[in-house]
Design a protein around this motif. Sequence first.
Motif, PDB file in Angstrom:
ATOM      1  N   MET A  19       0.848  -1.177   0.000  1.00 52.94           N
ATOM      2  CA  MET A  19       0.000   0.000   0.000  1.00 52.94           C
ATOM      3  C   MET A  19       0.894   1.241   0.000  1.00 52.94           C
ATOM      4  O   MET A  19       1.683   1.442   0.926  1.00 52.94           O
ATOM      5  CB  MET A  19      -0.913   0.023   1.231  1.00 52.94           C
ATOM      6  CG  MET A  19      -1.875  -1.151   1.287  1.00 52.94           C
ATOM      7  SD  MET A  19      -3.042  -1.215  -0.089  1.00 52.94           S
ATOM      8  CE  MET A  19      -2.705  -2.863  -0.735  1.00 52.94           C
ATOM      9  N   SER A  20       0.782   2.032  -1.028  1.00 57.51           N
ATOM     10  CA  SER A  20       1.569   3.255  -1.170  1.00 57.51           C
ATOM     11  C   SER A  20       0.676   4.442  -0.828  1.00 57.51           C
ATOM     12  O   SER A  20      -0.312   4.704  -1.512  1.00 57.51           O
ATOM     13  CB  SER A  20       2.096   3.379  -2.601  1.00 57.51           C
ATOM     14  OG  SER A  20       2.722   4.630  -2.807  1.00 57.51           O
ATOM     15  N   GLY A  21       1.021   5.146   0.224  1.00 56.65           N
ATOM     16  CA  GLY A  21       0.197   6.262   0.667  1.00 56.65           C
ATOM     17  C   GLY A  21       0.441   7.519  -0.149  1.00 56.65           C
ATOM     18  O   GLY A  21       1.542   7.776  -0.617  1.00 56.65           O
ATOM     19  N   GLY A  22      -0.614   8.298  -0.323  1.00 59.36           N
ATOM     20  CA  GLY A  22      -0.487   9.586  -0.985  1.00 59.36           C
ATOM     21  C   GLY A  22      -1.111   9.622  -2.359  1.00 59.36           C
ATOM     22  O   GLY A  22      -0.569   9.053  -3.300  1.00 59.36           O
ATOM     23  N   THR A  23      -2.265  10.279  -2.473  1.00 57.08           N
ATOM     24  CA  THR A  23      -2.909  10.458  -3.788  1.00 57.08           C
ATOM     25  C   THR A  23      -3.071  11.954  -4.051  1.00 57.08           C
ATOM     26  O   THR A  23      -4.155  12.431  -4.391  1.00 57.08           O
ATOM     27  CB  THR A  23      -4.271   9.750  -3.849  1.00 57.08           C
ATOM     28  OG1 THR A  23      -5.043  10.131  -2.705  1.00 57.08           O
ATOM     29  CG2 THR A  23      -4.098   8.247  -3.855  1.00 57.08           C
ATOM     30  N   GLU A  24      -1.958  12.666  -3.888  1.00 56.27           N
ATOM     31  CA  GLU A  24      -1.979  14.113  -4.096  1.00 56.27           C
ATOM     32  C   GLU A  24      -2.317  14.447  -5.553  1.00 56.27           C
ATOM     33  O   GLU A  24      -2.076  13.656  -6.465  1.00 56.27           O
ATOM     34  CB  GLU A  24      -0.618  14.712  -3.732  1.00 56.27           C
ATOM     35  CG  GLU A  24      -0.238  14.563  -2.262  1.00 56.27           C
ATOM     36  CD  GLU A  24       0.357  13.221  -1.923  1.00 56.27           C
ATOM     37  OE1 GLU A  24       0.607  12.982  -0.727  1.00 56.27           O
ATOM     38  OE2 GLU A  24       0.563  12.400  -2.839  1.00 56.27           O
ATOM     39  N   GLY A  25      -2.833  15.671  -5.744  1.00 56.32           N
ATOM     40  CA  GLY A  25      -3.143  16.115  -7.100  1.00 56.32           C
ATOM     41  C   GLY A  25      -4.261  15.297  -7.703  1.00 56.32           C
ATOM     42  O   GLY A  25      -5.312  15.095  -7.094  1.00 56.32           O
ATOM     43  N   VAL A  26      -4.034  14.770  -8.906  1.00 53.91           N
ATOM     44  CA  VAL A  26      -5.081  14.041  -9.615  1.00 53.91           C
ATOM     45  C   VAL A  26      -5.034  12.538  -9.383  1.00 53.91           C
ATOM     46  O   VAL A  26      -5.886  11.804  -9.894  1.00 53.91           O
ATOM     47  CB  VAL A  26      -4.993  14.301 -11.139  1.00 53.91           C
ATOM     48  CG1 VAL A  26      -5.182  15.772 -11.441  1.00 53.91           C
ATOM     49  CG2 VAL A  26      -3.662  13.791 -11.708  1.00 53.91           C
ATOM     50  N   LEU A  27      -4.054  12.044  -8.627  1.00 56.68           N
ATOM     51  CA  LEU A  27      -3.952  10.608  -8.402  1.00 56.68           C
ATOM     52  C   LEU A  27      -5.236  10.067  -7.781  1.00 56.68           C
ATOM     53  O   LEU A  27      -5.774  10.649  -6.845  1.00 56.68           O
ATOM     54  CB  LEU A  27      -2.761  10.291  -7.502  1.00 56.68           C
ATOM     55  CG  LEU A  27      -1.377  10.458  -8.133  1.00 56.68           C
ATOM     56  CD1 LEU A  27      -0.288  10.306  -7.073  1.00 56.68           C
ATOM     57  CD2 LEU A  27      -1.178   9.452  -9.256  1.00 56.68           C
ATOM     58  N   SER A  28      -5.703   8.937  -8.283  1.00 50.05           N
ATOM     59  CA  SER A  28      -6.973   8.375  -7.839  1.00 50.05           C
ATOM     60  C   SER A  28      -6.742   7.075  -7.070  1.00 50.05           C
ATOM     61  O   SER A  28      -6.036   6.179  -7.554  1.00 50.05           O
ATOM     62  CB  SER A  28      -7.866   8.093  -9.054  1.00 50.05           C
ATOM     63  OG  SER A  28      -9.124   7.610  -8.652  1.00 50.05           O
ATOM     64  N   PRO A  29      -7.314   6.937  -5.864  1.00 54.42           N
ATOM     65  CA  PRO A  29      -7.117   5.718  -5.066  1.00 54.42           C
ATOM     66  C   PRO A  29      -7.606   4.475  -5.808  1.00 54.42           C
ATOM     67  O   PRO A  29      -8.685   4.482  -6.409  1.00 54.42           O
ATOM     68  CB  PRO A  29      -7.961   5.974  -3.814  1.00 54.42           C
ATOM     69  CG  PRO A  29      -8.074   7.468  -3.728  1.00 54.42           C
ATOM     70  CD  PRO A  29      -8.137   7.941  -5.145  1.00 54.42           C
ATOM     71  N   HIS A  30      -6.817   3.412  -5.723  1.00 61.24           N
ATOM     72  CA  HIS A  30      -7.196   2.182  -6.417  1.00 61.24           C
ATOM     73  C   HIS A  30      -6.346   1.012  -5.939  1.00 61.24           C
ATOM     74  O   HIS A  30      -5.349   1.194  -5.221  1.00 61.24           O
ATOM     75  CB  HIS A  30      -7.020   2.338  -7.934  1.00 61.24           C
ATOM     76  CG  HIS A  30      -5.596   2.478  -8.380  1.00 61.24           C
ATOM     77  ND1 HIS A  30      -4.896   3.670  -8.266  1.00 61.24           N
ATOM     78  CD2 HIS A  30      -4.725   1.592  -8.925  1.00 61.24           C
ATOM     79  CE1 HIS A  30      -3.670   3.496  -8.730  1.00 61.24           C
ATOM     80  NE2 HIS A  30      -3.540   2.242  -9.125  1.00 61.24           N
TER      81      HIS A  30
END
Length: 360
Positions: free
Chosen positions: A78-89
Motif C-alpha cells: 500500500m503506497s500512501g499519498g494520492t496528491e493532485g489528480v492521483l486516484s485511489p485504487h
Amino acid sequence: MQVNVFKIPQQGPDDVCGLAELVEQGRIDPASIVAILGKTEGNGCVNDFTRGFAVQSLQQYLAEKIGITAARRIIYVMSGGTEGVLSPHLTVFTREPAQSAISPRWGLVLGTHHTRDFLPEEIGSLDMVHTVADGVKAAIAEAGLEPEHVHFVQIKCPLVTAHRTVTANPSAESAASVLSDSYKSMAYSRGASALGVAIALGEVAPDHITAETVCRDYEIYSRVASTSAGVELRNCEILVLGNAPTSTSAYVIGHSVMQHALDTQAIHRAIAQVEQPVDQIVNIFAKAEADPSGYILNRRHTMLDDSDISHTRMARAVVGAVVASVIQDPMVYVSGGSEHQGPPGGGPVAVIARRVDLRS
C-alpha cells in the motif's frame, strides 16, 4: 504460469466492494491472488495509517474466503499519498497454473518473497541490503525469469518509529542515521531495499556497496526497483515482474527510466516496449522524487525548502499528473521517494498492458 492483472477503483482505504464484485462474478478466484498494490489517500509519511487500514480490510475480507493463513501470505503493498489528480485504487495480481489449451508465449510472469523481520537498527544497513538481494533472487527463481527480463521489482519495506527505538541497539551499524528520525528511516529503508534489487539483478557488484553508500552515493541505483516504506510491517515484501517465454498470460510488461519528474519521453518509451495501444494499458507504475540538486531542467524548484508540505507529496503530485496526462487516466500508481531507484530526481516507470492479439 498464467498471470492476470485487475485494476479496481476505491472509495476509501477500507473499500473492498470492487474486489468482492469481481470475486462474485467469478472473474477472480481469491485463492489465486498473490499480490495487491494499492494507492491510499493518506499523507504517505510515517503516520499514514491508511496503508495499514487498507491491508487490514483486505486481509479481513480475504480471510473469510481463503482463511487467515492464506490471506497473510499475499503480498500487500500500500503506497500512501494520492496528491493532485492521483486516484485511489488497487491493482490485483493473480497467478494460476498454465491452461493446457493455451500455448506458452512471451508474456508476464511474477515471483514473490517475504524476508525475515528487521530489527530497528538494521534499517538502512548492509544486512538489509543483502537480505533483500537474496529475497529478490528467490522471487526471480520462483518466477522462472532471467534477470535481464525483469522489468519491475516492487518492495514494501519497514520503517523505524519512536516506539521501536526503545528496543534498538544504538551502537549498531546505521543506527545513528535512522533511529533519531522516523521520517529519515523511511528513506534509508527504501534506499537499502533498492540497492538489494541492484545487487540481485547484477546492476552493481556487491563489493561496490558499503554502509556509506546508502542514501549518500545516488549515482548507484537500480533501473527497475520501486520501494515503499510503511509502519504496517517489519519485514520486506517483494514482488518481481517480468516477461518470459513460458507464460500463458495475456499481459506484457515494459519499463524505462525517467531522468526527471517531467520526463514524458521515458513514459512513451515504456509504453512502446509493450507494443500495445494505449487503451490496452492496465496500469503504469512510477517513482517520484524532488530532485536533490534543487533544480529541474536547469530551473530552481522549492519542493525541498517547503516546511509545510513534505517534498515526497509534492513530487507524487507532479509525476502523477505527468503520467496521467500521457494516458489520460489518473488511476496510476506513483510512489514517492526514489532513493537509489533511478537517477537523482528521476525514477523507474513500468507499464503493464493486455495484448490485443489474444482473447484468452
